[in-house]
Motif scaffolding. Sequence first.
Motif, mmCIF file in Angstrom:
data_model
loop_
_atom_site.group_PDB
_atom_site.id
_atom_site.type_symbol
_atom_site.label_atom_id
_atom_site.label_comp_id
_atom_site.label_asym_id
_atom_site.label_seq_id
_atom_site.Cartn_x
_atom_site.Cartn_y
_atom_site.Cartn_z
ATOM 1 N N LEU A 27 18.119 22.667 39.601
ATOM 2 C CA LEU A 27 18.350 23.355 38.330
ATOM 3 C C LEU A 27 18.777 22.386 37.239
ATOM 4 O O LEU A 27 18.465 22.579 36.070
ATOM 5 N N TRP A 28 19.483 21.307 37.610
ATOM 6 C CA TRP A 28 19.895 20.308 36.621
ATOM 7 C C TRP A 28 18.684 19.568 36.071
ATOM 8 O O TRP A 28 18.658 19.180 34.910
ATOM 9 N N GLN A 29 17.641 19.397 36.895
ATOM 10 C CA GLN A 29 16.445 18.685 36.473
ATOM 11 C C GLN A 29 15.330 19.622 36.023
ATOM 12 O O GLN A 29 14.234 19.175 35.719
ATOM 13 N N PHE A 30 15.583 20.903 35.950
ATOM 14 C CA PHE A 30 14.557 21.903 35.687
ATOM 15 C C PHE A 30 13.875 21.711 34.339
ATOM 16 O O PHE A 30 12.676 21.935 34.216
ATOM 17 N N ASP A 31 14.590 21.271 33.318
ATOM 18 C CA ASP A 31 13.977 21.114 32.000
ATOM 19 C C ASP A 31 12.874 20.064 32.015
ATOM 20 O O ASP A 31 11.882 20.188 31.314
ATOM 21 N N GLY A 32 13.007 19.043 32.855
ATOM 22 C CA GLY A 32 11.947 18.049 32.970
ATOM 23 C C GLY A 32 10.672 18.643 33.543
ATOM 24 O O GLY A 32 9.567 18.343 33.084
ATOM 25 N N LEU A 33 10.811 19.508 34.526
ATOM 26 C CA LEU A 33 9.656 20.181 35.107
ATOM 27 C C LEU A 33 8.972 21.073 34.069
ATOM 28 O O LEU A 33 7.749 21.106 33.975
ATOM 29 N N VAL A 34 9.760 21.762 33.272
ATOM 30 C CA VAL A 34 9.201 22.640 32.231
ATOM 31 C C VAL A 34 8.425 21.819 31.205
ATOM 32 O O VAL A 34 7.331 22.214 30.782
ATOM 33 N N VAL A 35 8.950 20.673 30.810
ATOM 34 C CA VAL A 35 8.273 19.823 29.822
ATOM 35 C C VAL A 35 6.932 19.325 30.369
ATOM 36 O O VAL A 35 5.910 19.347 29.671
ATOM 37 N N VAL A 36 6.909 18.893 31.627
ATOM 38 C CA VAL A 36 5.666 18.403 32.225
ATOM 39 C C VAL A 36 4.640 19.521 32.324
ATOM 40 O O VAL A 36 3.465 19.342 31.977
ATOM 41 N N LEU A 37 5.053 20.690 32.776
ATOM 42 C CA LEU A 37 4.120 21.810 32.893
ATOM 43 C C LEU A 37 3.622 22.279 31.530
ATOM 44 O O LEU A 37 2.438 22.597 31.371
ATOM 45 N N ALA A 38 4.498 22.293 30.528
ATOM 46 C CA ALA A 38 4.072 22.697 29.186
ATOM 47 C C ALA A 38 3.075 21.686 28.611
ATOM 48 O O ALA A 38 2.078 22.070 27.993
ATOM 49 N N GLY A 39 3.317 20.400 28.825
ATOM 50 C CA GLY A 39 2.378 19.383 28.348
ATOM 51 C C GLY A 39 1.026 19.492 29.024
ATOM 52 O O GLY A 39 -0.012 19.372 28.379
ATOM 53 N N ALA A 40 1.029 19.765 30.327
ATOM 54 C CA ALA A 40 -0.234 19.932 31.049
ATOM 55 C C ALA A 40 -0.978 21.171 30.557
ATOM 56 O O ALA A 40 -2.201 21.147 30.389
ATOM 57 N N LEU A 41 -0.242 22.243 30.307
ATOM 58 C CA LEU A 41 -0.875 23.472 29.831
ATOM 59 C C LEU A 41 -1.458 23.300 28.429
ATOM 60 O O LEU A 41 -2.582 23.735 28.158
ATOM 61 N N VAL A 42 -0.735 22.626 27.546
ATOM 62 C CA VAL A 42 -1.237 22.384 26.186
ATOM 63 C C VAL A 42 -2.496 21.527 26.240
ATOM 64 O O VAL A 42 -3.488 21.808 25.565
ATOM 65 N N THR A 43 -2.455 20.481 27.059
ATOM 66 C CA THR A 43 -3.622 19.607 27.173
ATOM 67 C C THR A 43 -4.821 20.350 27.767
ATOM 68 O O THR A 43 -5.956 20.144 27.352
ATOM 69 N N TYR A 44 -4.570 21.232 28.709
ATOM 70 C CA TYR A 44 -5.651 21.996 29.343
ATOM 71 C C TYR A 44 -6.303 22.968 28.368
ATOM 72 O O TYR A 44 -7.518 23.168 28.396
ATOM 73 N N ARG A 45 -5.517 23.554 27.480
ATOM 74 C CA ARG A 45 -6.035 24.574 26.573
ATOM 75 C C ARG A 45 -6.739 23.997 25.346
ATOM 76 O O ARG A 45 -7.425 24.725 24.635
ATOM 77 N N LEU A 46 -6.584 22.724 25.068
ATOM 78 C CA LEU A 46 -7.222 22.114 23.906
ATOM 79 C C LEU A 46 -8.689 21.808 24.195
ATOM 80 O O LEU A 46 -9.073 21.613 25.350
#
Length: 83
Positions: A27-46
Amino acid sequence: MKTDLPAALLVPLVTPFGDLAALRVFLWQFDGLVVVLAGALVTYRLPAASAALTAPALAACCVWAGLRRTGRSPLRPRHGRAG
């Protein structure tokens, strides 16, 4: 993704279901996982042309932010230690 792991997170948290220290670290590192997944999703949708330019820019931004956290900013000159 962050600075040094606080030692308090490694203290065992004993419950009837077992030790929850690993869950606290996740849970302490959870924000890093969210950032990576959001970046992958943004790149996938472009569209393909935009993604080809956006992915290296996102990677460079992540590397730069990581170096800044460690105190090794690529924009600051390195000074040697005195002896």
